[in-house]
Scaffold this motif. Sequence first.
Motif, PDB file in Angstrom:
ATOM      1  N   ALA A 302     -28.070  11.818   1.120  1.00 35.88           N
ATOM      2  CA  ALA A 302     -27.125  12.885   1.442  1.00 35.88           C
ATOM      3  C   ALA A 302     -25.698  12.450   1.138  1.00 35.88           C
ATOM      4  CB  ALA A 302     -27.243  13.267   2.918  1.00 35.88           C
ATOM      5  N   SER A 303     -25.406  11.156   1.350  1.00 33.88           N
ATOM      6  CA  SER A 303     -24.050  10.643   1.136  1.00 33.88           C
ATOM      7  C   SER A 303     -24.123   9.178   0.749  1.00 33.88           C
ATOM      8  CB  SER A 303     -23.211  10.803   2.410  1.00 33.88           C
ATOM      9  OG  SER A 303     -21.931  10.216   2.261  1.00 33.88           O
ATOM     10  N   LEU A 304     -23.237   8.780  -0.187  1.00 34.79           N
ATOM     11  CA  LEU A 304     -23.143   7.381  -0.582  1.00 34.79           C
ATOM     12  C   LEU A 304     -21.666   7.040  -0.757  1.00 34.79           C
ATOM     13  CD1 LEU A 304     -25.308   5.608  -3.316  1.00 34.79           C
ATOM     14  CD2 LEU A 304     -22.926   5.028  -2.924  1.00 34.79           C
ATOM     15  N   GLN A 305     -21.202   6.041  -0.002  1.00 33.61           N
ATOM     16  CA  GLN A 305     -19.807   5.612  -0.083  1.00 33.61           C
ATOM     17  C   GLN A 305     -19.772   4.095  -0.267  1.00 33.61           C
ATOM     18  OE1 GLN A 305     -17.208   7.400   2.907  1.00 33.61           O
ATOM     19  NE2 GLN A 305     -18.787   8.924   3.385  1.00 33.61           N
ATOM     20  N   HIS A 306     -19.005   3.647  -1.245  1.00 38.55           N
ATOM     21  CA  HIS A 306     -18.970   2.228  -1.592  1.00 38.55           C
ATOM     22  C   HIS A 306     -17.522   1.834  -1.875  1.00 38.55           C
ATOM     23  CE1 HIS A 306     -20.916  -1.209  -4.223  1.00 38.55           C
ATOM     24  NE2 HIS A 306     -20.098  -1.664  -3.301  1.00 38.55           N
ATOM     25  N   HIS A 307     -17.014   0.886  -1.101  1.00 42.13           N
ATOM     26  CA  HIS A 307     -15.642   0.409  -1.276  1.00 42.13           C
ATOM     27  C   HIS A 307     -15.662  -1.100  -1.436  1.00 42.13           C
ATOM     28  CE1 HIS A 307     -11.649  -1.086  -0.018  1.00 42.13           C
ATOM     29  NE2 HIS A 307     -11.206   0.015  -0.588  1.00 42.13           N
ATOM     30  N   ALA A 308     -14.879  -1.608  -2.388  1.00 43.61           N
ATOM     31  CA  ALA A 308     -14.827  -3.048  -2.638  1.00 43.61           C
ATOM     32  C   ALA A 308     -13.387  -3.542  -2.618  1.00 43.61           C
ATOM     33  CB  ALA A 308     -15.470  -3.382  -3.980  1.00 43.61           C
TER      34      ALA A 308
END
Length: 743
Positions: A302-308
Amino acid sequence: MTQTNHIGKAPNRVDGPLKVAGTAHYSGEFNVPHLAYGYVVSSPIAKGKVVAIHADEVRALPGVLEVFSHENVPYLAWFDKSYKDQIAPGGSPFRPLHSPDITFNQQPVALVVADTFELARYAAALLRIDYEQEDHETNLETKRTEGYAPGGGKTGFQAPPPPRGNPDKALKNATHSIEAEYAHGAQHHNPMELFTTTVEWRGDGKITAYDKTQGVYNVKNYLMGVFGLGKDEVRVVNQFMGGGFGAGLRPQYSVFMAVLATLELKRSVRVTLTRQQMFSIGHRPNTLQLLKMGTNPDGTLASLQHHALHETSQFEDYTENIVNWSGMLYQCENVKLGYQLAKLDIYSPQDMRAPGAASGNVGLEVAMDEMAYAAGLDPLEFRLRNYADRDQNVDKPFSSKKLRECYKQAAAKFGWETRTQKPRSMRANGKLRGMGMGGGVWDATQTKSAAKALISADGKLTVRSATGENGTGTYTIMTQIAAETLGLPLEAVTFELGDTDQPEAPIQGGSWTAASVGTAVKNACDALGEKILKLAQKPADSPLKDAKYDEVEFVNGQLRLRLDHDQAVVLRDVLQASGETQLEADSSALPNMLKQQGYSMHSHNVAFAEVEVDEDLGTIKVTRVVSAVAAGRILNQKTARSQVLGSVVWGLGMALMEETVMDHKFGRYVNHNFAEYHIPVNADIPHIDVIFVHEDDDIVNPLGVKGIGEVGMLGVTAAIANAVFHATGKRVRDLPIMLDKLL
């Protein structure tokens, strides 16, 4: 046009005999006349400036020729543009001996040149340097709130795509969700061959630099830009390289030092970095990643969030594509990707095998495992439910994608169906057993390349292109392509590379060499073939009199009609009858942008790993790995398999061993040696099965090949981490996974 007789087979490396016999010359093995030796002196502080260099004491030693530092280096051109035009990490690279300022520990501050290496090393140990030290910061943890979005400056860097859908709302309404941080420290390339440059003084300001590099033209243009040399004044050669893994994409300061000394002393000079100094030339950056995921009731994302967030130096914004892959590997309508840098008092990070992807893949694939468990699904089934048939980042179909077939074949080979879902539910040999998996994606790229083909009257073919050989098998696959195109046996073909006197080719990196240089080699051989056909058509009774080039084929030393094999001429007879001692043809290759613009082009893979964990000691043993790769057409089964084997070993090292430890008090890596920077050895390596899933793809390039050297590493580290969780029930999100993190 030709009958397949070499491509796709598994011939031995054509350069193998030279390496085994010790006659393959590396950069430190060219014994030119009147050679002097340089030894680099490194800064013991991480930040500050050089106050004084007591060089006269050292210059007074018999046999010492000079001490170079910022105090006596002549004016240099430093034309950055000539460097930025190269296909390599961009930005404004570190300028050795440019000023008294110290920006990282182990920064080169002087070069001692002497008649012998031993004397240069001894004199360097005696050199007294006074420093003014300033407070430094080398800990990424202190910069969590100071990250900033880079402005670009690196060739190949793509800012994350803008958010799609409403990821925050979708996450809030998700049936199941996870949120976790994943991290790994700095990792170093550690190729066996030290960075070495032997510069031969040829007189009249002309030099030949035998340099350890992954791109001879890259180094040539750098030297022209820095020292103001003309293109006829500098030649760069690298015919063999003892491992690069990305460390050789940029010109390292060893080549700068050696060329500087040669031009000033008008004498040949060799500079070799020590193993400790090899830790001052770039690394995979310390990286922190935050992932949030949520699923719908049916187990779809439903949701995918990726922060680096990762570290960079004070003097440039080194950038990697860490999060972008998360927006294309799985189907999800609500995605948000973020990427930031933090400046520290360190040397710039540098591309290291599968740069960006290797880091981002661990975060994504471990998070996918966690999400599968949260949703109550088998990790493979979860990935299949979220399989992406289209690259949603750019809203384009894939030119080819057989990842589903990779899943199927690798799972069957591995025996995934025997795995029980519950952690700590499997045992073997008195230990906890775990099974894990991970997948990956890497760009399939072609870049501009050129090649020249020459054939002599006796039917011997020579092909040249200034590409590199890092050990990947370039000599062999180019020989195969040339031999097949002109229907010759492999032993009748010689491929020459690694010299700026040859046609220009890009750096060897990014897994694009086979596609780029291979296409140029084929084009050059086809151009030569057309010349041969015209010669064959000169006799009035020629059986090929009116044939067009696409109506003939070169097979087994003959040129014949494709549809009537009896209408043929012997290649050698044609050449000898022509009276020409040699025929030659040049050609180049560019990607077909018009054909490619509607597609997303990538290689894909999946890795399955099995581990055994000692419940009392926390020790981890990887017992099996199965890797399946979909990378278009495989040119050489043997060298391709070796590439994937090496990739799997790298993935294992990243998962369980590799970590460069920084002492933040001194801003220095304390395990900068082979004894304490742990890498896998033979005893650590399990049985590895490699599967190639064939893809027919005429969009990526005329050969239909994709890169395998980087994609083969992806998924492996995460598969091992996920297997450790399955075995122990403990989720370790900070690499490497060592026994103290399990106990």
